[in-house]
Design an enzyme around this catalytic site. Sequence first.
Site, PDB file in Angstrom:
ATOM      1  N   ASN A 193       2.827  11.177  11.239  1.00  0.00           N
ATOM      2  CA  ASN A 193       1.667  11.821  10.440  1.00  0.00           C
ATOM      3  C   ASN A 193       0.557  11.245  10.910  1.00  0.00           C
ATOM      4  OD1 ASN A 193      -0.009  12.487   8.257  1.00  0.00           O
ATOM      5  ND2 ASN A 193       0.776  10.984   7.108  1.00  0.00           N
ATOM      6  N   TRP A 194      -0.291  12.216  11.635  1.00  0.00           N
ATOM      7  CA  TRP A 194      -1.399  11.910  12.473  1.00  0.00           C
ATOM      8  C   TRP A 194      -2.538  11.520  11.603  1.00  0.00           C
ATOM      9  CZ3 TRP A 194      -1.789  15.452  17.281  1.00  0.00           C
ATOM     10  CH2 TRP A 194      -0.952  15.177  18.301  1.00  0.00           C
ATOM     11  N   LYS A 195      -2.579  12.141  10.119  1.00  0.00           N
ATOM     12  CA  LYS A 195      -3.688  12.301   9.245  1.00  0.00           C
ATOM     13  C   LYS A 195      -4.742  12.700   9.805  1.00  0.00           C
ATOM     14  CE  LYS A 195      -1.571   8.115   7.471  1.00  0.00           C
ATOM     15  NZ  LYS A 195      -1.501   6.834   6.486  1.00  0.00           N
TER      16      LYS A 195
ATOM     17  N   HIS B 156       1.352  13.211  -0.277  1.00  0.00           N
ATOM     18  CA  HIS B 156       1.272  11.844   0.532  1.00  0.00           C
ATOM     19  C   HIS B 156       0.285  10.977  -0.578  1.00  0.00           C
ATOM     20  CE1 HIS B 156      -0.355   8.992   3.159  1.00  0.00           C
ATOM     21  NE2 HIS B 156       0.806   9.067   3.790  1.00  0.00           N
TER      22      HIS B 156
ATOM     23  N   GLU C 203      -1.990   9.256   0.015  1.00  0.00           N
ATOM     24  CA  GLU C 203      -3.576   9.598   0.305  1.00  0.00           C
ATOM     25  C   GLU C 203      -4.034  10.825  -0.422  1.00  0.00           C
ATOM     26  OE1 GLU C 203      -3.527   9.141   4.497  1.00  0.00           O
ATOM     27  OE2 GLU C 203      -3.010   7.057   4.435  1.00  0.00           O
TER      28      GLU C 203
ATOM     29  N   GLU D 253       7.629   5.976   0.453  1.00  0.00           N
ATOM     30  CA  GLU D 253       6.155   5.320   0.971  1.00  0.00           C
ATOM     31  C   GLU D 253       5.675   4.419   0.064  1.00  0.00           C
ATOM     32  OE1 GLU D 253       4.709   7.455   4.844  1.00  0.00           O
ATOM     33  OE2 GLU D 253       3.467   8.159   3.391  1.00  0.00           O
TER      34      GLU D 253
ATOM     35  N   GLY E 135      -0.560   1.693   5.878  1.00  0.00           N
ATOM     36  CA  GLY E 135      -1.859   1.447   6.720  1.00  0.00           C
ATOM     37  C   GLY E 135      -2.176  -0.097   6.546  1.00  0.00           C
TER      38      GLY E 135
ATOM     39  N   SER F 117       3.496   1.321   7.316  1.00  0.00           N
ATOM     40  CA  SER F 117       3.372   0.151   8.409  1.00  0.00           C
ATOM     41  C   SER F 117       4.808   0.096   9.321  1.00  0.00           C
ATOM     42  CB  SER F 117       3.015  -1.019   7.748  1.00  0.00           C
ATOM     43  OG  SER F 117       1.917  -0.874   7.263  1.00  0.00           O
TER      44      SER F 117
HETATM   45  P1  PGA Z   1       1.500   4.067   8.391  1.00  0.00           P
HETATM   46  O1  PGA Z   1       1.247   5.404   7.523  1.00  0.00           O
HETATM   47  O2  PGA Z   1       2.354   4.010   9.250  1.00  0.00           O
HETATM   48  O3  PGA Z   1       0.037   3.984   9.159  1.00  0.00           O
HETATM   49  O4  PGA Z   1       1.394   2.776   7.487  1.00  0.00           O
HETATM   50  C1  PGA Z   1       2.203   5.785   6.943  1.00  0.00           C
HETATM   51  C2  PGA Z   1       2.156   7.026   6.426  1.00  0.00           C
HETATM   52  O5  PGA Z   1       0.998   7.332   5.734  1.00  0.00           O
HETATM   53  O6  PGA Z   1       2.782   7.981   6.272  1.00  0.00           O
END
Ligand code: PGA
Length: 258
Positions: free
Chosen positions: A13-15, A100, A102, A172, A178, A218
């Site tokens: 997931n590149w965001k 997600h 976010e 998640e 993150g 993470s």
């Molecule tokens: P992260 O993000 O691996 O940077 O914790 C995971 C995600 O948001 O899918």
Amino acid sequence: MNKSTRKAIIAGNWKMNNTRPEAKALLEAIKPLVANAEGNVEVIACVPFTNLETAMNVTAGSNVKIGAENVHFKSSGAYTGEISAPMLVELGVEYVVIGHSERRQYFGETDETVNKRTLAALEAGLKPIVCVGELEWERDCNITEEVIARQIKLDLWSVTAEQVKNVVIAYEPVWAIGTGKVATPEQAEEVCALIRSQLAKLYDEATAEAVTIQYGGSMNAKNCAELLAKPNIDGGLIGGASLKADDFNTIVQAAVNG
Ligand code: PGA
């Protein structure tokens, strides 16, 4: 049925990262590293909308699949800034991340809109990666089980048993995304097993056994093997570590060997 009969899926997931030249370079680096996963582990890069066409071109003929990071629930219309499922299908995109944390945290996404987006994606022939997870406060209050059961029920509302086989669930925990604070393999396994039992309640045992459940938060080159060894963790949704070809590949190889 057991883990070996389910599809293992490692998805990046590149965001909001990578311009088109950066996307091209990263995918060119990833492609040869993960070629050996073909037929064993599905490898996906979920990229920003602006990178989709480039990503489709760069990965054509390889075993790297491309996903989007969100999708709207209407197929067209006055929804400024949104992208529809038919638009993604026309590009050849196969997967899409939905709900997600976010999106839920910063963009007002609710279980209701996650459900609508999931249904729209499925109807258009996309495979949704539906994200669920508890906040740290919810875990502290000992309501993780309730939170996850509620999200699964609402996010998959009116998704049929046939359709749910094309859904990937990503567990998640919000406190692990993150933050470098990874869930222990035991904590992750406990919730992934809970998700599977919730799926069995909503559908049936065989359907629940067929659904790929990922862990995300993470996950990195160091902790991936232990997490992926757990019986109900069928893959990973990887943020930060998916932006480095070698780290991402280490996670793919752990899934290949797991
Ligand atoms: P992260 O993000 O691996 O940077 O914790 C995971 C995600 O948001 O899918």
